[in-house]
Design an enzyme around this catalytic site. Structure first.
Site, PDB file in Angstrom:
ATOM      1  CG  HIS A  46     -38.667   4.209  22.064  1.00 50.49           C
ATOM      2  ND1 HIS A  46     -38.696   5.385  21.351  1.00 50.49           N
ATOM      3  CD2 HIS A  46     -39.231   3.276  21.272  1.00 50.49           C
ATOM      4  CE1 HIS A  46     -39.255   5.158  20.171  1.00 50.49           C
ATOM      5  NE2 HIS A  46     -39.594   3.894  20.093  1.00 50.49           N
ATOM      6  N   GLY A  47     -38.081   4.825  26.675  1.00 54.86           N
ATOM      7  CA  GLY A  47     -37.608   4.358  27.970  1.00 54.86           C
ATOM      8  C   GLY A  47     -36.792   5.430  28.658  1.00 54.86           C
TER       9      GLY A  47
END
Lengths: 491, 427
Positions: free
Chosen positions: A327-328
Site C-alpha cells: 500500500h505504500g
C-alpha cells in the site's frame, strides 16, 4: 482522469462507449477492442503522459517474455524458469524502484548517517495494481495454465481503464475469455452497469467525502503535533473507518459498472467487510482481489498451511507485511500489515483451540458471534489508525488518545452520529452486488456469489428502479462540485 | 415483470434530466452569484450575500455580459479605489469595468485580461500593481480562481468551456444552497456597483463591520498587524520536528509573477490594446513595512524591472508610480481612541475613491478632482528617470521617518514581536 469528474462522465465515457459500440455494431470486434486500448491509454496519460511510455515498455517486455516462456515450455526447455525470473525481476524491479527507492534511501541515510541523494521518485499511478496482474499472468504461463494469448487481448487485460489504476486486480482467466465474446452483450448488462456506477458515485460523493470531513482535520491536527482527546480520537478513527470503506468500495462499484457498459464482468472487490465476525472472514470480504492474489501468488508458494502450524503463522505474517507495504513505502503501512498478520495468527490459533476443546457449538451462539463481530471491528478500526496516520508519531498519539490518556473531551453529536450512521449502513444494509444480484465472471476459484436478499430490495429492470438510480445519480452529480481524489490512487 | 431495457434507460435519463433541470431553473431565476441577472425582484433576490466570497466568479460572468471596452485590473486596492464612472475615463471609453478582486495575482490578471478581450472589444487596460507583484516569486492563483469560467485564446473550445462551466455551477448543490440563502436573506446595502467597483462608502459601514465597530484608527492598526504577517510569514523557518499541517500544493507553473506581467504587456501590444500600468498609491506604512521586514530591495528592484520591461516595446507602455512618499500617501493617522476618519485611506493598503480619481486624472490627463493634484503624488517612470525616482524615494523615506516617529515605532514593535514569536532571524 477521475471517475467522479465531469470530463470523465460527460466526455470521455460517452465518447468511448459510442466508438466501442459502433465498431461492435459494425462487426469490427478487434477494432472495438483496439478502441478500448487507445481509450485506456488516453485515460492513463491524463495524469502524466510520460508514464504511458513506462506502461507500454513494461507491456512490450512482458509480451516478449511471455512468448519465450511459451516457446520454452513447448520445447520442454528449462529456460522457461529463467524467463519467468527475468519477467518477475523487471516487473517487481519497476514497482520497487518507483515505490520504495525514496523510502529505502531515506532510511539508509538515517541509519548509516549517509547523505545519498536520489531526488523524489514519483509513483506512476496504478503501477501497484497492473504489476500484480502481469505477474499472475506470467506465473500462470510458466505453470502451463495458459498456453497461448493474443497481444490485443493481453494489452486490454493490462490497460482496461475501469480497473487500470485502482483495481479490482483482475485475473487473466476471468477477463481474457470475455474479450472474445464481446459481440453478444446483453442489454441488461448496460442497465446494470449504470446502476453499479450510480451507486458507486453516490458512495464516493455523498458518503466517503462527507466522512472525510470528520476524519481528515483530526488526523492532520495530530500530524501537526496537536493532542486529541478520547472522544475526538475515536470519532476520527470511526469516520476514517467509514471513509476508507465507502471510498474504495465506491471505486470498485464504479469500475464494475463501467466495465459492464462495455459488456465485461469484473470480479467483486468488497463483500460487506464490516459484517465480518472474525478477521479471517474480514480478509475474505475486504479488497478480495488483492487477498486472493497474495494467497495464490505469495502465501501458497511460501508453503501456505502445508508445512506445519508454526510455518503457517510465519507465512501469514510475511504475506500480510508485504501486503501492508504494497500500500505504500512507510512504517505506518508496515505496522498495519503486521498487525493484520498478528490478528490472523491469533484467529487461526483460536480456531485451533476451539476445535481441540470441541467448542464448535459456540459458533452459533448469538452472544459469542456478536462479541466476535465487535472485537473484529475494533481490531480493524485500531489498525486503520496506522493506515491513515501520516506519521508513526501521530498514529501513536491518536492511539494514546483512544486509550484515554489525553482526557475525555466534549462529545460532539455530529462527529459521532455521522460516522455511526455510515458504519451502520455498512453493517446492516445489503451491498451493491446483493442489491443487483450481480454474477461475477467465471474463471477463478472464488467467484463470491452474492448472498441472497429479500425480493423487494433487489434491483430490477423497471421504471421504479430507474427512478431510484436516477435520483441517486443526479444527487451525486450535484454534490460533485468539489472534486476529490480516491484514496486508493496513491497506492 | 421486467420492463424493456430502452424504457429503463429512458426513465433513468429523464429522472436525471428533470432533477438537474429543476436545479438549474431555480438557480437561473434566483441567480445567487449574479451570473445572468435575468430576474431581479426586490425582496426576492436583489440582495445576494453569496457574491461576497465569489467575486472572481461574478466578474467572469459580468465581463461576458458587459463586454467592456475598457477595464482596470488589480487587487482589492483597485477593486475599492478605482471608479469606472470617473468623468475623464467615461468620455473616452465605454463600457468600462472594474475587474479588480481581492488578492489578485498577475497570473489571474492575465487570465481575466484574455477573457475580457475574447468577450468583446477590449481596447484599453489600466493595470494596477502592488509591490509584491513585481518579483520573481512563483506565479500562483488563489483557490477560488477557476480558469474554466474564462475564455481562452483557443476560440473553438470557448463555447464548450462556457457551457460546461454554466452546467457545473447551475447543477451544483452549493449553488442551490446559495439560492436558498439568497431568498431568505435580509436585504443589505449594495456594496458592489454594476461597474464592478466595491463601494467603500457602503461596504465599510455595513452593520458589524470592524471599521465601524472598532473605529477607523483601530481598523488601520489591525490591518497593519495583518500586513506584518503577510510580509513575513514566508520567512518563518520550517520546523523539521513539527511538519506542516497540510502539505503545500505543488506549484506546476514554472513561470514567475513578473513573467505574467510580461505576458500581459505582450498580449496587449499584439492585440492593439492600449495598456497603462500604475503602481498603486498605498499608504506610506506599506513602504515602511517593506523596509522593516527586509523587503526594501524588492521595492527598488521591482520599479527598475517594470520600467525596463515596459520600454522593450516600440511604443513604450506608460508606467506611473504612485507607490511613493507623497503628501497623499503620508497622510497622518487619526489619534488613537477616536472615531475620526482619514481623508484618503481605509487602511494602509486600501486608498479611498478620491485617491483613485487622482490616479485616473494623472493617467488620463484630466482633472475630475477639481483641485490641483499634489505635484509629488505620482510620476511617469521611464528608463532615464527611474534611478532619480528611486533616489528621491529614499530621500523622502528618510524625511517621513523623521516626521512620523511615534507611528513607526509601533510598526517596528509589531514586526519585532512577530519575528521573535516565529523565530525569524534578522538578515
Amino acid at each position: 482522469m477521475l471517475f467522479n469528474s465531469y470530463t470523465f462522465i460527460f466526455v470521455f465515457l460517452p465518447l468511448t462507449l459510442l466508438v466501442f459500440h459502433s465498431l461492435r455494431y459494425l462487426k469490427r470486434g478487434r477494432s472495438a477492442i483496439f478502441s478500448l486500448i487507445v481509450a485506456s491509454f488516453v485515460f492513463y496519460g491524463w495524469w502524466n503522459p510520460q508514464y504511458i511510455l513506462l506502461l507500454v515498455g513494461l507491456m512490450a517486455s512482458d509480451c516478449v517474455i511471455a512468448q519465450q516462456i511459451i516457446r520454452a515450455r513447448q520445447q520442454n526447455k528449462r529456460s522457461a524458469k529463467f524467463w519467468l525470473i527475468i519477467g518477475l525481476v523487471i516487473n517487481l524491479g519497476a514497482l520497487g524502484y518507483y515505490k520504495y527507492a525514496n523510502f529505502f534511501v531515506d532510511n539508509l541515510n538515517a541509519l548509516m548517517d549517509w547523505e545519498i541523494l536520489i531526488g523524489t521518485v514519483v509513483l506512476p499511478i496504478g503501477i501497484s495494481f497492473f504489476t500484480f496482474q502481469k505477474i499472475a499472468f506470467l506465473t500462470d504461463l510458466y505453470h502451463g495454465k495458459v498456453s497461448r494469448f493474443s497481444i490485443l487481448n493481453y494489452s486490454l487485460f493490462v490497460t482496461f481503464f475501469p480497473q487500470l489504476i485502482a483495481g479490482p486486480i483482475v485475473h487473466h482467466s476471468e477477463v481474457m475469455p470475455q474479450f472474445d465474446k464481446l459481440e453478444r452483450i446483453e442489454q441488461k448488462m448496460v442497465a446494470l452497469g449504470v446502476t453499479f456506477f450510480s451507486i458507486g458515485l453516490a458512495k464516493k460523493v455523498l458518503i466517503a467525502d462527507t466522512a472525510a470531513r470528520y476524519a481528515s482535520p483530526h488526523f492532520n491536527a495530530a500530524f501537526g503535533g496537536e493532542t486529541l482527546d478520547f472522544v475526538t480520537a475515536w470519532g476520527a478513527a470511526f469516520a476514517y473507518t467509514a471513509q476508507i470503506y465507502y471510498d474504495f468500495s465506491a471505486y470498485s462499484d464504479m469500475a464494475i459498472g463501467i466495465a459492464l457498459l462495455f459488456g465485461i464482468r469484473l470480479p467483486i472487490n468488497f463483500d460487506s467487510p464490516y459484517k465480518s465476525r472474525n478477521i479471517m472472514d474480514f480478509w475474505r470480504r475486504w479488497h478480495i482481489t488483492l487477498s486472493r492474489f497474495l494467497r495464490d501468488y505469495l502465501y501458497i508458494p511460501l508453503g501456505g498451511n502445508q508445512k506445519g502450524q508454526g510455518r503457517r503463522f510465519i507465512n501469514l505474517i510475511i504475506t500480510m507485511v508485504l501486503g501492508g507495504i504494497w500500500h505504500g513505502a512507510g512504517w505506518t503501512f508496515l505496522i498495519w500489515g503486521t498487525l493484520h498478520g498478528l490478528y490472523l495468527v491469533i484467529n487461526h490459533a483460536w480456531h485451533g483451540i476451539v476445535r481441540r476443546l470441541s467448542l464448535e457449538p459456540l459458533r452459533t451462539n448469538k452472544v459469542f458471534t456478536a462479541f466476535g463481530w465487535l472485537i473484529t471491528f475494533l481490531a480493524v478500526v485500531v489498525a486503520w489508525v496506522f493506515f491513515r496516520a501520516t506519521s508513526l508519531d501521530s498514529a501513536m498519539s491518536i492511539l494514546a488518545s483512544m486509550t484515554g490518556q489525553n482526557g475525555f473531551g466534549t462529545p460532539s453529536l455530529a462527529a459521532f452520529l455521522v460516522p455511526a450512521i455510515f458504519l451502520s449502513g455498512a453493517v446492516i444494509l445489503p451491498n451493491t452486488q446483493q442489491i443487483t444480484n450481480y454474477i461475477p465472471p467465471a474463471g477463478t476459484s472464488d467467484r463470491h456469489l452474492a448472498r441472497p436478499i429479500p425480493e423487494a430490495l433487489r434491483w430490477k429492470l423497471s421504471s421504479q428502479w430507474a427512478v431510484y438510480v436516477g435520483v441517486l445519480f443526479a444527487l451525486s452529480l450535484m454534490y460533485m462540485t468539489q472534486v476529490s481524489e480516491f484514496i486508493y490512487f496513491q497506492f | 415483470m421486467q420492463e424493456s431495457f430502452k424504457k429503463h434507460i429512458l426513465v433513468f435519463v429523464l429522472t436525471v434530466a428533470v432533477i438537474l433541470l429543476a436545479s438549474a431553473t431555480v438557480n437561473i431565476v434566483v441567480d445567487p452569484f449574479g451570473m445572468y441577472r435575468l430576474v431581479e425582484l426586490e425582496g426576492f433576490n436583489d440582495s445576494k450575500p453569496a457574491i461576497y466570497n465569489r467575486v472572481r466568479l461574478l466578474k467572469a460572468y459580468e465581463v461576458r455580459r458587459i463586454k467592456p471596452q475598457s477595464i482596470v485590473l488589480g487587487t482589492s486596492r483597485v477593486h475599492l479605489g478605482m471608479r469606472p464612472s470617473h468623468e475623464g475615463w467615461a468620455s473616452q471609453y465605454d463600457p468600462r469595468y472594474n475587474l479588480g478582486f481581492d488578492g489578485a495575482t498577475t497570473k489571474e490578471m492575465y487570465a481575466y485580461l484574455v477573457h475580457a478581450h475574447k468577450a468583446g472589444n477590449l481596447e484599453h487596460v489600466i493595470l494596477g500593481l502592488d509591490s509584491y507583484h513585481l518579483t520573481n516569486a512563483p506565479a500562483t492563483a488563489k483557490p477560488d480562481f477557476d480558469s474554466t469560467l474564462l475564455y481562452t485564446q483557443q476560440d473553438w473550445i470557448n463555447p464548450f468551456r462556457m457551457a460546461a462551466a454554466d452546467f457545473k455551477i447551475l447543477t451544483s448543490i452549493s449553488t442551490l444552497q446559495a439560492s436558498l440563502n439568497t431568498v431568505l436573506a435580509e436585504p443589505e446595502p449594495r456594496w458592489l456597483a454594476p461597474d464592478g467597483q466595491r463601494l467603500g462608502n457602503v461596504f465599510f459601514y455595513r452593520p458589524g463591520e470592524n471599521y465601524v465597530e472598532c473605529g477607523p484608527r483601530c481598523y488601520f492598526d489591525e490591518i497593519d498587524k495583518l500586513e506584518v504577517r503577510y510580509k513575513l510569514e514566508w520567512k518563518i523557518p520550517v520546523d523539521e520536528n513539527k511538519p506542516l499541517r497540510v502539505a503545500p500544493e505543488p506549484n506546476t507553473d514554472p513561470m514567475t509573477s513578473m513573467d505574467y506581467i510580461r505576458k500581459i504587456m505582450a498580449y496587449c501590444v499584439n492585440n492593439d490594446i492600449k495598456l497603462v500600468i500604475f503602481l498603486t498609491p498605498s499608504h506610506a506604512h506599506q513602504l515602511e513595512l517593506d523596509g522593516l521586514t527586509g523587503n526594501w530591495w524588492s521595492v527598488e528592484n521591482g520599479k527598475r524591472e517594470i520600467v525596463k520591461l515596459a520600454a522593450e516595446y516600440d511604443k513604450s507602455i506608460p508606467v506611473y508610480d504612485f507607490t511613493r512618499y507623497s503628501s497623499i500617501t503620508t497622510e497622518a493617522l487619526p489619534p488613537e481612541g477616536t472615531q475620526e476618519e482619514m481623508r484618503y485611506y481605509w487602511d494602509s493598503s486600501h486608498f479611498k475613491q478620491p485617491v483613485g480619481d487622482m490616479v485616473l486624472d494623472v493617467i488620463l490627463g484630466t482633472n475630475s478632482a477639481g483641485g490641483a493634484i499634489p505635484g509629488d503624488f505620482g510620476i511617469r517612470m521611464r528608463p532615464d528617470n527611474v534611478e532619480t525616482a528611486i533616489s528621491r524615494l529614499n530621500e523622502t523615506r528618510q524625511s517621513y521617518q523623521n516626521h512620523a516617529v511615534s507611528e513607526l515605532e509601533k510598526l517596528e514593535v509589531w514586526v519585532d514581536n512577530f519575528m521573535e514569536k516565529h523565530g525569524i532571524k534578522d538578515e
